[in-house]
Design an enzyme around this catalytic site. Structure first.
Site, mmCIF file in Angstrom:
data_model
loop_
_atom_site.group_PDB
_atom_site.id
_atom_site.type_symbol
_atom_site.label_atom_id
_atom_site.label_comp_id
_atom_site.label_asym_id
_atom_site.label_seq_id
_atom_site.Cartn_x
_atom_site.Cartn_y
_atom_site.Cartn_z
ATOM 1 N N GLU A 166 2.230 -24.277 -15.777
ATOM 2 C CA GLU A 166 3.051 -23.847 -16.923
ATOM 3 C C GLU A 166 3.015 -22.330 -17.062
ATOM 4 O O GLU A 166 2.045 -21.685 -16.670
ATOM 5 C CB GLU A 166 2.499 -24.485 -18.205
ATOM 6 N N ASP A 167 4.062 -21.785 -17.636
ATOM 7 C CA ASP A 167 4.075 -20.345 -17.897
ATOM 8 C C ASP A 167 3.151 -19.986 -19.057
ATOM 9 O O ASP A 167 2.303 -19.116 -18.947
ATOM 10 C CB ASP A 167 5.509 -19.841 -18.159
ATOM 11 N N ASP A 187 1.679 -22.530 -25.950
ATOM 12 C CA ASP A 187 1.844 -21.929 -27.276
ATOM 13 C C ASP A 187 1.319 -22.927 -28.311
ATOM 14 O O ASP A 187 0.120 -22.973 -28.573
ATOM 15 C CB ASP A 187 3.332 -21.603 -27.428
ATOM 16 N N ARG A 243 13.793 -12.971 -17.728
ATOM 17 C CA ARG A 243 12.916 -13.720 -16.828
ATOM 18 C C ARG A 243 12.608 -12.933 -15.558
ATOM 19 O O ARG A 243 11.610 -13.162 -14.897
ATOM 20 C CB ARG A 243 13.576 -15.042 -16.404
ATOM 21 N N LYS A 298 12.132 -23.508 -16.668
ATOM 22 C CA LYS A 298 12.306 -22.540 -15.606
ATOM 23 C C LYS A 298 11.212 -21.483 -15.629
ATOM 24 O O LYS A 298 11.007 -20.772 -14.662
ATOM 25 C CB LYS A 298 13.664 -21.831 -15.794
ATOM 26 N N GLY A 299 10.524 -21.396 -16.764
ATOM 27 C CA GLY A 299 9.607 -20.284 -16.997
ATOM 28 C C GLY A 299 8.495 -20.132 -15.972
ATOM 29 O O GLY A 299 8.052 -19.023 -15.678
ATOM 30 N N LYS A 322 -1.798 -18.883 -25.834
ATOM 31 C CA LYS A 322 -1.821 -18.268 -27.171
ATOM 32 C C LYS A 322 -2.553 -19.233 -28.091
ATOM 33 O O LYS A 322 -1.916 -19.990 -28.838
ATOM 34 C CB LYS A 322 -0.381 -18.154 -27.690
ATOM 35 N N PHE A 335 5.297 -12.494 -29.176
ATOM 36 C CA PHE A 335 6.298 -13.096 -28.311
ATOM 37 C C PHE A 335 6.490 -12.205 -27.080
ATOM 38 O O PHE A 335 6.778 -11.020 -27.197
ATOM 39 C CB PHE A 335 7.632 -13.288 -29.037
ATOM 40 N N VAL A 336 6.294 -12.786 -25.925
ATOM 41 C CA VAL A 336 6.356 -12.006 -24.686
ATOM 42 C C VAL A 336 7.473 -12.517 -23.766
ATOM 43 O O VAL A 336 7.843 -13.691 -23.814
ATOM 44 C CB VAL A 336 5.007 -12.037 -23.940
ATOM 45 N N ASP A 354 11.310 -16.044 -21.058
ATOM 46 C CA ASP A 354 12.616 -15.568 -21.537
ATOM 47 C C ASP A 354 12.671 -15.441 -23.042
ATOM 48 O O ASP A 354 11.864 -16.007 -23.782
ATOM 49 C CB ASP A 354 13.697 -16.567 -21.118
#
Ligand code: IMP
Ligand code: MG
Length: 169
Positions: free
Chosen positions: A93-94, A97, A159, A37-38, A125, A146-147, A153
């Site tokens: 993509e959000d 990582d 979100r 969902k990001g 990242k 971590f954001v 989320d």
């Protein structure tokens, strides 16, 4: 929580990304695949920033849990509605990582015969990368923090924040 990227900064960068993508896909009709969902807020704003005819679809994946996380195995939770044969695909993509999710998705989607496959990620990242994945369009490269916010989320929360903030920061 500390604001890392304000809504204004995010929106300004997305306009630039949209222009760059529109220039690269001139005369074509890209097919954007957003990762639920990001990536939803980013997908919506990016699509509006690309001044070309285009189509949208969504896919949802989840990791199999911590034990197998490093294997990069992810579960397909919701598949695409449309096929990819001959399409100019852009995976949206959000955040990238470790790169495991994106690596899995790229392999899955490549097998469906798109004409081309590019990746757009709002955040990257690089310090956390476990597998190398090529991201064609990166909004912002960030430190190992971590954001949350703007789709991202922590346990499904935050979100809806307009800004991207450091969780607990
Ligand atoms: P990867 O497979 O490790 O690249 O993980 C990508 C996914 O992990 C993203 O799509 C996010 O859902 C989640 N994720 C990674 N870093 C963060 C973060 O800083 N905040 C929120 N979600 C994150
Ligand atoms: Mg995600």
């Amino acid at each position: 929580m500390k604001v890392l990227l304000s809504s204004d900064q995010i929106q300004a960068r997305i306009l630039e990304m949209g222009k760059e993508i529109a220039a690269d896909f001139q005369g074509r009709e890209p097919h954007l695949v957003g990762v639920l969902k990001g990536a939803c807020p980013f997908m919506t704003d990016l699509a509006q920033a690309i001044e070309l005819p285009l189509t949208l679809d969504y896919i949802a994946v989840s990791s199999y849990g911590k034990a197998t996380k490093s294997s990069g195995e992810v579960k397909l939770v919701k598949d695409l509605d449309q096929g990819l044969d001959g399409r100019d695909l852009i995976v949206v993509e959000d955040i990238v990582d470790t790169g495991l999710t994106l690596n899995y998705l790229i392999n899955l989607l490549k097998a469906r015969g798109p004409r081309s496959l590019k990746v757009a990620a709002l955040l990257s990242k690089p310090a956390r990368r476990l597998v190398s994945v090529h991201v064609d369009y990166v909004g912002f490269t960030i430190e190992d923090e971590f954001v949350v916010g703007y789709g991202l989320d922590y346990n499904e929360r935050h979100r809806n924040l307009k800004d991207i903030v450091v969780y607990g920061g």
